[in-house]
Design a protein around this motif. Sequence first.
Motif, PDB file in Angstrom:
ATOM      1  N   GLN A 240       1.109  -1.162   0.161  1.00 20.43           N
ATOM      2  CA  GLN A 240       0.125  -0.074   0.047  1.00 20.43           C
ATOM      3  C   GLN A 240       0.849   1.197   0.059  1.00 20.43           C
ATOM      4  O   GLN A 240       1.609   1.618   1.058  1.00 20.43           O
ATOM      5  N   PRO A 241       0.967   2.003  -1.215  1.00 25.50           N
ATOM      6  CA  PRO A 241       1.617   3.276  -1.222  1.00 25.50           C
ATOM      7  C   PRO A 241       1.422   4.261  -0.004  1.00 25.50           C
ATOM      8  O   PRO A 241       0.254   4.581   0.173  1.00 25.50           O
ATOM      9  N   LEU A 256       5.298   7.729  -9.391  1.00 30.03           N
ATOM     10  CA  LEU A 256       6.185   7.259  -8.539  1.00 30.03           C
ATOM     11  C   LEU A 256       5.298   6.930  -7.395  1.00 30.03           C
ATOM     12  O   LEU A 256       4.565   7.557  -6.861  1.00 30.03           O
ATOM     13  N   LYS A 257       5.626   5.712  -6.562  1.00 28.22           N
ATOM     14  CA  LYS A 257       4.834   5.114  -5.553  1.00 28.22           C
ATOM     15  C   LYS A 257       5.896   4.994  -4.233  1.00 28.22           C
ATOM     16  O   LYS A 257       6.966   4.190  -4.523  1.00 28.22           O
ATOM     17  N   LEU A 258       5.816   5.414  -3.123  1.00 30.92           N
ATOM     18  CA  LEU A 258       6.505   5.292  -2.078  1.00 30.92           C
ATOM     19  C   LEU A 258       5.921   4.432  -1.034  1.00 30.92           C
ATOM     20  O   LEU A 258       4.780   4.228  -0.829  1.00 30.92           O
ATOM     21  N   PHE A 259       6.769   3.385  -0.411  1.00 32.34           N
ATOM     22  CA  PHE A 259       6.234   2.387   0.515  1.00 32.34           C
ATOM     23  C   PHE A 259       7.291   2.362   1.569  1.00 32.34           C
ATOM     24  O   PHE A 259       8.407   2.510   1.733  1.00 32.34           O
ATOM     25  N   LYS A 264      12.394  -0.183   6.726  1.00 35.14           N
ATOM     26  CA  LYS A 264      12.858  -0.063   5.529  1.00 35.14           C
ATOM     27  C   LYS A 264      11.916   0.806   4.309  1.00 35.14           C
ATOM     28  O   LYS A 264      10.561   0.680   4.575  1.00 35.14           O
ATOM     29  N   PHE A 265      12.613   1.296   3.571  1.00 37.06           N
ATOM     30  CA  PHE A 265      11.744   2.166   2.612  1.00 37.06           C
ATOM     31  C   PHE A 265      12.079   1.834   1.200  1.00 37.06           C
ATOM     32  O   PHE A 265      12.994   1.657   0.776  1.00 37.06           O
ATOM     33  N   TYR A 266      10.774   2.094   0.295  1.00 42.37           N
ATOM     34  CA  TYR A 266      10.875   1.577  -1.154  1.00 42.37           C
ATOM     35  C   TYR A 266      10.341   2.595  -1.961  1.00 42.37           C
ATOM     36  O   TYR A 266       9.558   3.532  -1.516  1.00 42.37           O
ATOM     37  N   ILE A 267      10.627   2.754  -3.167  1.00 38.62           N
ATOM     38  CA  ILE A 267       9.992   3.171  -4.325  1.00 38.62           C
ATOM     39  C   ILE A 267       9.831   2.644  -5.437  1.00 38.62           C
ATOM     40  O   ILE A 267      10.596   1.488  -6.073  1.00 38.62           O
ATOM     41  N   HIS A 268       8.698   2.711  -6.262  1.00 43.19           N
ATOM     42  CA  HIS A 268       8.537   2.198  -7.467  1.00 43.19           C
ATOM     43  C   HIS A 268       8.282   3.290  -8.508  1.00 43.19           C
ATOM     44  O   HIS A 268       7.650   4.252  -8.158  1.00 43.19           O
ATOM     45  N   PHE A 276      12.553  -0.326  -5.981  1.00 40.15           N
ATOM     46  CA  PHE A 276      13.948  -0.170  -5.376  1.00 40.15           C
ATOM     47  C   PHE A 276      13.912   0.488  -3.776  1.00 40.15           C
ATOM     48  O   PHE A 276      12.870   1.043  -3.399  1.00 40.15           O
ATOM     49  N   ARG A 277      15.000   0.353  -3.176  1.00 36.52           N
ATOM     50  CA  ARG A 277      15.222   0.701  -2.005  1.00 36.52           C
ATOM     51  C   ARG A 277      15.887   2.039  -1.690  1.00 36.52           C
ATOM     52  O   ARG A 277      16.808   2.123  -2.375  1.00 36.52           O
ATOM     53  N   ILE A 278      15.201   2.826  -0.617  1.00 40.54           N
ATOM     54  CA  ILE A 278      15.904   4.237  -0.660  1.00 40.54           C
ATOM     55  C   ILE A 278      16.113   4.550   0.843  1.00 40.54           C
ATOM     56  O   ILE A 278      15.452   3.547   1.433  1.00 40.54           O
TER      57      ILE A 278
END
Length: 294
Positions: A240-241, A256-259, A264-268, A276-278
């Motif tokens: 769920q973004p 762009l979606k942030l999770f 831990k943090f991710y982006i698509h 991807f991990r950010i």
Amino acid sequence: MKRTIASLVFLLIAQCLLLGILQFLESGESVKSEALLAADKLKHLDQIEIEDQMGMSLRLQKRRGRWLLPALQDLPANQKRVEQLIDTLSNHRHGFPVADSSAARQRFWVASYQYHQRLSFVGQDELLGTVYLGRSPAFRKVYARNDISDSIYRLSYNHHDVPATAEAWLDLQLLRYSDVTAVSIDGWSIRRGAHDLWTERDNRTVEPALLSTILSALGELSISAIATEATQRSLAESGQPKRIMQVAQDGKLSTLKLFQQGRKFYIHDSRYRPYFRIGALQYQRLMQLAADKA
């Protein structure tokens, strides 16, 4: 006593001269020195294959002027890193060879059957050249030899600059946006119009400080790694973004979606398939964009 002093002075002068000669030879300024790869052979270079002593291998593929990683769904490689490798081997002279015997090839690990890395350069399905990287005699130094000569050189380079793993070559700035023309953040949107004037939907002018913050965040966007396979599946199936952004660039609209999963943090990014991990700071920066507007 005077003879002793004179002898010491003579020895000092001789050592300085010898040091100067060695530095001259090492600098590679001699017209007799050659590059490990002939630059004229690389005009059609479109593939680089890297294999290390452990049997790990990697292929870099050039398409439409960009170096890509086939092992990572054709994600872009670090272009600067690839070009630096090519430039080091094809445009730099390396001084006189340090050895050229078969015994030296084994001792320095630059034989065809014994090496730290073997680099193969291919163009239009034709092998253009092969370079063997061997032992490291000093910091930022490595012994090297190509496949058409017995000459072994001391190359100003590092082993870890040419890893045989795809993720090590990944461009960590592949999500950066430049020349943005429109941005939407959780429904709030702005657009660039005539004379580079940015406005909201109700035609109100966007505050300069807010605009600068948004464009800087998008222009400096970077990742830290590709998400693990398990995380890829988890985010694709039930993620769920926390925030959804849309960015227009070059006439194309990307999402762009942030999770967040625990700490831990991710982006698509819709331009690419993987998640991807950010870093935490990068995530917080994107989450805080126009927080009072969205």
